[in-house]
Enzyme design. Structure first.
Site, PDB file in Angstrom:
ATOM      1  N   TRP A 167       0.553  -1.374  -0.007  1.00  0.00           N
ATOM      2  CA  TRP A 167      -0.166   0.142   0.184  1.00  0.00           C
ATOM      3  C   TRP A 167       0.929   1.202   0.138  1.00  0.00           C
ATOM      4  CZ3 TRP A 167      -5.494   0.447   2.639  1.00  0.00           C
ATOM      5  CH2 TRP A 167      -6.087  -0.592   2.266  1.00  0.00           C
ATOM      6  N   ASP A 190       5.157   0.223  11.525  1.00  0.00           N
ATOM      7  CA  ASP A 190       4.908  -1.059  11.683  1.00  0.00           C
ATOM      8  C   ASP A 190       5.606  -1.563  13.087  1.00  0.00           C
ATOM      9  OD1 ASP A 190       3.298  -3.662   9.645  1.00  0.00           O
ATOM     10  OD2 ASP A 190       4.815  -4.216  11.310  1.00  0.00           O
ATOM     11  N   ASP A 200      -4.346  -1.356   6.367  1.00  0.00           N
ATOM     12  CA  ASP A 200      -4.678  -2.845   5.711  1.00  0.00           C
ATOM     13  C   ASP A 200      -4.480  -3.899   6.936  1.00  0.00           C
ATOM     14  OD1 ASP A 200      -5.742  -4.630   3.776  1.00  0.00           O
ATOM     15  OD2 ASP A 200      -3.734  -4.639   3.039  1.00  0.00           O
ATOM     16  N   LYS A 233      -9.335  -1.721   6.550  1.00  0.00           N
ATOM     17  CA  LYS A 233     -10.000  -3.084   6.549  1.00  0.00           C
ATOM     18  C   LYS A 233     -10.989  -3.467   7.590  1.00  0.00           C
ATOM     19  CE  LYS A 233      -7.358  -6.588   4.932  1.00  0.00           C
ATOM     20  NZ  LYS A 233      -6.226  -7.624   4.986  1.00  0.00           N
TER      21      LYS A 233
END
Length: 232
Positions: A83, A104, A144, A184
């Site tokens: 992404w 992350d 996501d 998501k």
């Protein structure tokens, strides 16, 4: 990168079958077989994307135009970076027009135009850290993310909804007026309480099922645009 949906050949293709190895579970075998026969996996490799998920964002953006040149974008749970790649190309991050920050818990290999940082977005100081990195509020927050699944549908649904709620709360801390949030969820959509909150904070909220999502997948995306401000 100019991503397009894989087109049919007009004739049936031969499906690759994978034999169950002695040390490979049936679930692992089925996953590998699905990967080998997935046209989006092949396209991702051919076009240099980190994952097939890149095509989901390409498709959503082609319909709703949430990514624009010069924007500041935050990609939550960015690994492996598919992404972030799409966002960097769309906002012109490779030539300095826009900015993309991928965060992350895991390290992510460098991608041109993307600044990856290892950070837990749940820590209290995370919104300020991201705003400082960006040099101001974000225009788009992407997520996501999906927690580890248990195989129990109700449990998995509650887990991912909880994760989306946290991502939405984070987005409300760092988004600029008019900004967008894409995340998501699972089939069944967004929980009533979260949906109500998003509708107070954004001018438009919708659920999206991109064609690049596997037919047998229960994943769905919630897209909120036109950020009004935090609804406390």
């Amino acid at each position: 990168m100019n991503a397009k949906e894989p087109s049919g050949t007009g004739r049936a293709s031969l499906k690759t079958r994978v034999k169950t190895a002695r040390k490979r579970s049936l679930a692992s075998t089925l996953w590998l077989e699905r990967q080998l026969n997935d046209p989006y996996v092949a396209r991702a490799k051919a076009e240099g994307y980190r994952s097939r998920a890149a095509f989901k964002l390409v498709e959503i953006d082609s319909r709703y135009h949430i990514l624009k040149r010069g924007q500041k974008v935050v990609d939550l749970g960015a690994a492996p970076g598919g992404w972030s790649q799409v966002a960097a190309a769309k906002v012109g991050a490779t030539d300095g027009a826009g900015k993309v920050f991928g965060i992350d818990l895991l390290p992510v290999e460098t991608i041109p135009g993307v600044d990856f940082r290892q950070l837990d977005f749940l820590i209290p100081e995370a919104p300020q850290i991201l705003t400082d990195w960006l040099g101001g509020p974000a225009d788009v927050v992407l997520s996501d993310m999906a927690g580890n699944t248990t195989g129990h549908r109700k449990t998995d649904h509650l887990r991912i909804v909880g994760l989306v709620e946290l991502a939405a709360d984070f987005a409300a801390e760092i988004l600029a007026p008019g900004g967008a949030f894409l995340a998501k969820v699972l089939q069944g959509g967004t929980e009533t309480s979260l949906l109500a909150t998003l509708k107070r904070q954004f001018t438009e909220v919708r659920h999206v099922k991109p064609k690049a999502s596997r037919a047998d997948s229960s994943e769905l995306y919630v897209l909120a645009t036109g950020f009004r401000g935090r609804a406390d």
